[in-house]
Design a protein around this motif. Sequence first.
Motif, PDB file in Angstrom:
ATOM      1  N   ILE A   4       0.862  -1.192   0.000  1.00 19.73           N
ATOM      2  CA  ILE A   4       0.000   0.000   0.000  1.00 19.73           C
ATOM      3  C   ILE A   4       0.889   1.230   0.000  1.00 19.73           C
ATOM      4  N   TYR A   5       0.591   2.131  -0.928  1.00 18.70           N
ATOM      5  CA  TYR A   5       1.322   3.396  -1.047  1.00 18.70           C
ATOM      6  C   TYR A   5       0.380   4.534  -0.694  1.00 18.70           C
ATOM      7  N   LEU A   6       0.834   5.467   0.143  1.00 21.28           N
ATOM      8  CA  LEU A   6       0.046   6.646   0.490  1.00 21.28           C
ATOM      9  C   LEU A   6       0.784   7.894   0.025  1.00 21.28           C
ATOM     10  N   HIS A   7       0.129   8.682  -0.831  1.00 20.24           N
ATOM     11  CA  HIS A   7       0.763   9.887  -1.363  1.00 20.24           C
ATOM     12  C   HIS A   7       0.372  11.086  -0.502  1.00 20.24           C
ATOM     13  N   ILE A   8       1.376  11.718   0.073  1.00 18.86           N
ATOM     14  CA  ILE A   8       1.165  12.897   0.923  1.00 18.86           C
ATOM     15  C   ILE A   8       1.579  14.121   0.099  1.00 18.86           C
ATOM     16  N   PRO A   9       0.623  14.847  -0.480  1.00 24.59           N
ATOM     17  CA  PRO A   9       0.921  15.836  -1.526  1.00 24.59           C
ATOM     18  C   PRO A   9       1.231  17.239  -1.014  1.00 24.59           C
ATOM     19  N   HIS A  21       3.287  15.367  -8.016  1.00 29.18           N
ATOM     20  CA  HIS A  21       2.150  16.192  -7.604  1.00 29.18           C
ATOM     21  C   HIS A  21       2.291  16.587  -6.129  1.00 29.18           C
ATOM     22  N   PHE A  22       2.234  17.896  -5.865  1.00 30.04           N
ATOM     23  CA  PHE A  22       2.307  18.389  -4.485  1.00 30.04           C
ATOM     24  C   PHE A  22       1.771  19.811  -4.439  1.00 30.04           C
TER      25      PHE A  22
END
Length: 374
Positions: A4-9, A21-22
Amino acid sequence: MAGIYLHIPFCKQACYYCDFHFSTSLKRKEELVVCLVKELELREDELQNEIVETIYFGGGTPSLLSIDEIELLLNIIRKNFKVIDAPEITLEANPDDLNEAKILELAKSSVNRLSIGVQSFFEEDLKSMNRAHNAKEAMNCLSVATRHFDNITIDLIYGVPNMGNERWRENLQIAFDFGINHISSYALTIEPKTVLDSFVRNGKYPAPDEKEAKEHFDILVEETHKNGFVHYEISNFGKPDYFSKHNTSYWLGKKYLGIGPSAHSFNTTHRSWNIANNARYIKAIQEEKLPLEIEKLSKEDRFNEYLMTGLRTIWGVSLHRIQQEFGEGFKVQLLKNAERFINQDLLTVKDNVLITTPKGKFLADGLASELFII
């Protein structure tokens, strides 16, 4: 097994070379964390009873999360998915976020692997990239982090204009001296629509030199080998037992679920990706809608992807797997297309596996694209 990957933008400031993306505005951070929780709940059935063995906080800058926010997300994952007892849990972090208090908090948390975006230990390089940290902060954070975490990887960028071979060697030596067990290293590239792209086009910054980047790559391979690292993927070097389990799962074609704006997911037959817009992502999740697009992968797509990932790794491309999954015709065509590169000593076949030679490793992506079946 799955990941599981969580993107913290979110980032404090924009690095000139970055095209991920950020947002540099943190106003909606708490709101977005709530939406990450909700998306995990909405997508609990997608891994189809796969066991989760890795969790990866990427970005953006995940070290901007509080410990409570990190643990909240991990607890939701444990509640909604089958997770092994001791998963690899990686947090990407910037040196300026890793003061001693934050490192001590992380050491007491469930996070057991740090990925620290050092990029360079030299002030001139960091300023040219517009990094948020300075050289002293990079050194300080590692001196503390290495006392509390055994499993640490750092990012280093090579091919930076005016870096030179000696400074690049010094960068590597500093990492070795800290006892770092894993290094991810990438050539500086000019991505479209980045600040760096604009600077180069307008003559404000010199374009990276491919010849110098190749020299830096060769130094990287040589020096990491001397220091006991295994070059297991074209940009990744780890000591035995310190390979990235999460990233290795990508390269070996395992399933993964991507949560957050712009995050990608893969279930072996389909790929999906969330919208790369924080406001629209939040709005959709609040309405209990998944803001994603789905692409069904053709046999050719899956074959090409296996070539691209396989040739980047020490595991190469299994001709047996090609035959089993895609058929004899694909295997025959692959070997026919690869023949000229084998003759140029860029590729070789060993134990029924197609792999890059030392001469061809730097060219792995280009070689793979030449072997694609369209």
